[in-house]
Design a protein around this motif. Sequence first.
Motif, PDB file in Angstrom:
ATOM      1  N   ASN A 246      28.560  64.776 -15.268  1.00 27.15           N
ATOM      2  CA  ASN A 246      28.230  65.792 -14.466  1.00 27.15           C
ATOM      3  C   ASN A 246      26.937  65.227 -15.141  1.00 27.15           C
ATOM      4  OD1 ASN A 246      27.396  66.685 -17.143  1.00 27.15           O
ATOM      5  ND2 ASN A 246      28.313  67.914 -17.640  1.00 27.15           N
ATOM      6  N   LYS A 247      25.495  66.122 -13.773  1.00 26.17           N
ATOM      7  CA  LYS A 247      24.776  65.640 -13.899  1.00 26.17           C
ATOM      8  C   LYS A 247      24.047  65.420 -15.148  1.00 26.17           C
ATOM      9  CE  LYS A 247      24.145  68.702  -9.742  1.00 26.17           C
ATOM     10  NZ  LYS A 247      22.283  68.806  -9.252  1.00 26.17           N
TER      11      LYS A 247
ATOM     12  N   PRO B 269      35.594  63.530 -11.122  1.00 21.56           N
ATOM     13  CA  PRO B 269      33.645  64.583  -9.805  1.00 21.56           C
ATOM     14  C   PRO B 269      34.715  64.735  -8.564  1.00 21.56           C
ATOM     15  CG  PRO B 269      33.160  63.415 -11.145  1.00 21.56           C
ATOM     16  CD  PRO B 269      34.958  63.339 -11.402  1.00 21.56           C
TER      17      PRO B 269
ATOM     18  N   GLU C 194      31.982  66.023  -3.557  1.00 21.75           N
ATOM     19  CA  GLU C 194      30.649  66.292  -3.219  1.00 21.75           C
ATOM     20  C   GLU C 194      29.668  65.966  -4.900  1.00 21.75           C
ATOM     21  OE1 GLU C 194      33.366  67.534  -1.999  1.00 21.75           O
ATOM     22  OE2 GLU C 194      32.958  70.175  -1.985  1.00 21.75           O
ATOM     23  N   GLU C 195      30.634  66.479  -6.047  1.00 22.16           N
ATOM     24  CA  GLU C 195      29.368  66.051  -6.777  1.00 22.16           C
ATOM     25  C   GLU C 195      29.914  64.700  -7.514  1.00 22.16           C
ATOM     26  OE1 GLU C 195      32.478  69.731  -9.787  1.00 22.16           O
ATOM     27  OE2 GLU C 195      32.522  67.754  -9.521  1.00 22.16           O
ATOM     28  N   ARG C 196      30.330  63.879  -7.024  1.00 19.00           N
ATOM     29  CA  ARG C 196      29.781  62.395  -6.328  1.00 19.00           C
ATOM     30  C   ARG C 196      29.045  62.460  -6.184  1.00 19.00           C
ATOM     31  NH1 ARG C 196      34.196  58.411  -7.254  1.00 19.00           N
ATOM     32  NH2 ARG C 196      33.395  56.845  -6.096  1.00 19.00           N
TER      33      ARG C 196
END
Length: 451
Positions: free
Chosen positions: A217-218, A260, A263-265
């Motif tokens: 995650n970020k 992910p 969009e998360e990528r």
Amino acid sequence: MADEAQLARLGLFDARVPRYTSYPTAPHFNSDVNAGIFRDWVRAIPEGGRISLYMHVPFCRRLCWFCACRTQGTVSDDPVRAYAEVLQAELAILAADLPRGVTLSRLHWGGGTPTMMPPEVMAEVAGAVFKVVPLGPDAEFSVEIDPNEIDDDRLDALAAAGMNRASIGVQDFDPAIQEAIGRDQTFEVTKLAIDKLRARGIASLNADILFGLPFQNKERIATSVQKLLSLGPDRVALYGYAHVPWMARRQVMIPADALPRPEERLALFETARDLFVADGYAEIGIDHFALPTDGLAVAAREGRLRRNFQGYTDDTASVLVGLGASSISRFPQGYAQNAPSTSAYTKAVRSGEYATAKGHVFRGEDLLRARMIEALMCDFRIDLAEMTRDFGGTDAQVRAMFDRAKAEFGEMVEVSAGAFAIPERARPLTRMIARAFDAYDLSKAGHSPAV
Ligand SMILES: C[S@@+](CC[C@H](N)C(=O)[O-])C[C@H]1O[C@@H](n2cnc3c(N)ncnc32)[C@H](O)[C@@H]1O
Ligand code: SF4
């Protein structure tokens, strides 16, 4: 940067499109190219010319689950020693055909894990290479290094052989992510490898990290990037993890539901990118970062950036000879790939012949389209005048290609009197847009691997 609504509408965040390290891409290679043609191409290298060599070592002590590279696991060194002998036999075949006075621009050892070779074997193989093709002025010798598979003796052997660049596999420092991808590698082990490389005067260090890994995650990628920045790499490759279990069977071990979403990528990439840029790294092409003083950044600024099978390069040699199982060579006439399996490769070389299994002979618009795609991947811009002057395109032909891509991508691309360009907001689409210049249908159908 990216206009997410527009990208989402086009459904193109993460399409499975080629990375265009060649054009046409490897899945289009065919049996038109054999050992005889490879020999002709080697003999056509100009006397006194400069070439580059890529040497593939397809062995690893352990197989990481995420990895899509052509490699095999072995605990014993015996297969590695046997393979190194075959590499030297292949070099001897090359020596008989290579015109006089040819020198090396770049030597790259990749894999797999080239540092699986015991120190005396590394010295022998490097010696065999330089006997056939000596290093030219300003030559670079780079090696892919797995921090878990290196020690002082092997580093000393590499430094003594003349290695002046190293590429370190990091992927991600987070223990939970490492567990999910089957790769156990502490920050301390990585730092130690880098310290030891620097102590031996290695001028340029590259690190590979991945976005799009399970459970990433970020916050996690930001932490990993910050840890990497504390090690001060000169270059970073930030690759998107390609989940292709139908090609790389070990990836079935990866928990697909923890990957992910597209969009998360994109958000992961942008998080990492922003940290590199804030730290003073220059963005190079679609997925590299380099300190402004690094050769790659200088080449990018001066419009000399090129793309080859290893990704981005400032190498200007027009011939790249691939040695070892599955290696790909590029000549002005076309591509040639060695047999992918170690056994078929070994059998051919042991019989005194090149192991060429397939390839592609350039014809028609290939070189024009290859350069257009390379220019987009390197500079996000195709210069009309360059295409008509250097690659045989007519004004009308090149403009028609620009117009077709414009019709497909609308306001995401810009066509002016003299150029086709991808503005910054559309850069996540670069591979998709490049594909609009790809005339080979299979890759248009999306069958090409993303790695
Ligand atoms: C052939 S590996 C060699 C590195 C060395 N054996 C090590 O483990 O450090 C080169 C790089 O390919 C990249 N790679 C491998 N599998 C990948 C995948 N499925 N998707 C994206 N990149 C991948 C990784 O970043 C890796 O560092
Ligand atoms: S990442 Fe490196 S060590 Fe792991 S399987 Fe791939 S080549 Fe081998």
